[in-house]
Design an enzyme around this catalytic site. Sequence first.
Site, PDB file in Angstrom:
ATOM      1  N   SER A   9     -37.809  13.696  -2.676  1.00 20.03           N
ATOM      2  CA  SER A   9     -39.135  14.355  -2.695  1.00 20.03           C
ATOM      3  C   SER A   9     -38.999  15.803  -2.237  1.00 20.03           C
ATOM      4  CB  SER A   9     -40.178  13.611  -1.858  1.00 20.03           C
ATOM      5  OG  SER A   9     -39.615  12.890  -0.828  1.00 20.03           O
ATOM      6  N   CYS A  57     -29.515  18.927   5.839  1.00 22.77           N
ATOM      7  CA  CYS A  57     -30.072  19.279   7.152  1.00 22.77           C
ATOM      8  C   CYS A  57     -29.241  18.541   8.215  1.00 22.77           C
ATOM      9  CB  CYS A  57     -31.526  18.825   7.234  1.00 22.77           C
ATOM     10  SG  CYS A  57     -31.670  17.058   6.982  1.00 22.77           S
ATOM     11  N   HIS A  85     -42.287   5.547   1.052  1.00 23.59           N
ATOM     12  CA  HIS A  85     -41.114   6.324   1.485  1.00 23.59           C
ATOM     13  C   HIS A  85     -40.561   5.693   2.771  1.00 23.59           C
ATOM     14  CE1 HIS A  85     -38.727   9.593   3.146  1.00 23.59           C
ATOM     15  NE2 HIS A  85     -38.715  10.145   1.943  1.00 23.59           N
ATOM     16  N   HIS A  99     -33.832   8.571   8.011  1.00 27.11           N
ATOM     17  CA  HIS A  99     -35.280   8.364   7.852  1.00 27.11           C
ATOM     18  C   HIS A  99     -35.897   7.461   8.917  1.00 27.11           C
ATOM     19  CE1 HIS A  99     -33.905   9.080   3.637  1.00 27.11           C
ATOM     20  NE2 HIS A  99     -34.965   9.849   3.635  1.00 27.11           N
ATOM     21  N   GLU A 124     -39.251   6.847   5.492  1.00 29.75           N
ATOM     22  CA  GLU A 124     -39.721   7.394   6.778  1.00 29.75           C
ATOM     23  C   GLU A 124     -41.143   6.909   7.073  1.00 29.75           C
ATOM     24  OE1 GLU A 124     -39.555  11.724   7.404  1.00 29.75           O
ATOM     25  OE2 GLU A 124     -41.261  11.465   8.759  1.00 29.75           O
TER      26      GLU A 124
HETATM   27  S1  SF4 Z   1     -36.528  15.394  10.159  1.00 31.26           S
HETATM   28 FE1  SF4 Z   1     -35.727  14.938   8.145  1.00 31.26          FE
HETATM   29  S2  SF4 Z   1     -35.479  16.951   7.192  1.00 31.26           S
HETATM   30 FE2  SF4 Z   1     -35.690  17.315   9.392  1.00 31.26          FE
HETATM   31  S3  SF4 Z   1     -33.614  17.413  10.182  1.00 31.26           S
HETATM   32 FE3  SF4 Z   1     -34.314  15.296  10.385  1.00 31.26          FE
HETATM   33  S4  SF4 Z   1     -33.633  14.246   8.526  1.00 31.26           S
HETATM   34 FE4  SF4 Z   1     -33.533  16.459   8.141  1.00 31.26          FE
END
Ligand code: SF4
Length: 287
Positions: A229, A12, A128, A74, A130
């Site tokens: 995950s 991403c 986690h 994160h 985040e």
């Molecule tokens: S919130 Fe997490 S999954 Fe979404 S773009 Fe950012 S790093 Fe990627």
Amino acid sequence: MRITIDDHSGFCFGVIHAIEAAERYLQNHNMLYCLGDIVHNNEEVNRLTSIGLRVISYEQFEQLHDTTVLIRAHGEPPRTYDIAHQNNITLIDATCPVVLRLQKHIFDFHHSHQQEECQILIFGKKGHAEVIGLLGQVEGKGIVISSVDELDRIDYAKPAMLYSQTTQGLEQYYKLIETIKKRYEDAGNGHLFQYKDTICRKVANRAEQTALFAKEHDMILFVSDQKSSNGLYLYNICKENNPNSHFITRPEEVKNIDFSNTTSVGICGATSTPRWLMEQCAELCKE
Ligand code: SF4
């Protein structure tokens, strides 16, 4: 045999941004510390390690002085920034903007609702990275909910605000919202419950795209790491939509798969799966 790599799979933008920040720094320096795995994929971590990235734990971070450390997508709790300040550590902050926005929202909400003793609920995975960063915004006082089995931890006589870790499943989150709402209503306090949809659409949209992709092929090779995950979540979606789905972490594992009677193979992965890894799997399939 037709082999297709899913165009929607792979990093991403948050992960791309963090990896590019590391690569940029390493073009002019021999080494860069990164606090925790930059991405939940060992193969990619090994590649970055080979060009000078050094993944460190929190314990190691606390011992460092006068150096540079990368913060991954994160995000981190305020304590990490405090330690960096005290130890003269320069941070390259690659926290994803989506996570940063969520951290700020939780911080602002918590500080403006402290008088009401509002409970901050976070739907996410305990431990986690985040979630640790999100809990840090409320001095660790939030309640992490991993499943509906843990809802007795909420006090339904007090107000609550619910958020989600950005990578949770949309469907599960809305089921949880409905269950909590009902419990508040049963307690006669429906007005005390609020929630915010904080799921990253980069992940949520992938669930639907992955389901469609899985249906289009005889066999699915899902490339990810057991630590991801998002990977385990998307793999389960593949399995539900195509029972002939295989979870692989390294391209060599392709050799153990029986391709007889298979005319089309779909290769896909998580938001932490590098494109080059899926391409190597495709090459081995061709062989
Ligand atoms: S919130 Fe997490 S999954 Fe979404 S773009 Fe950012 S790093 Fe990627």
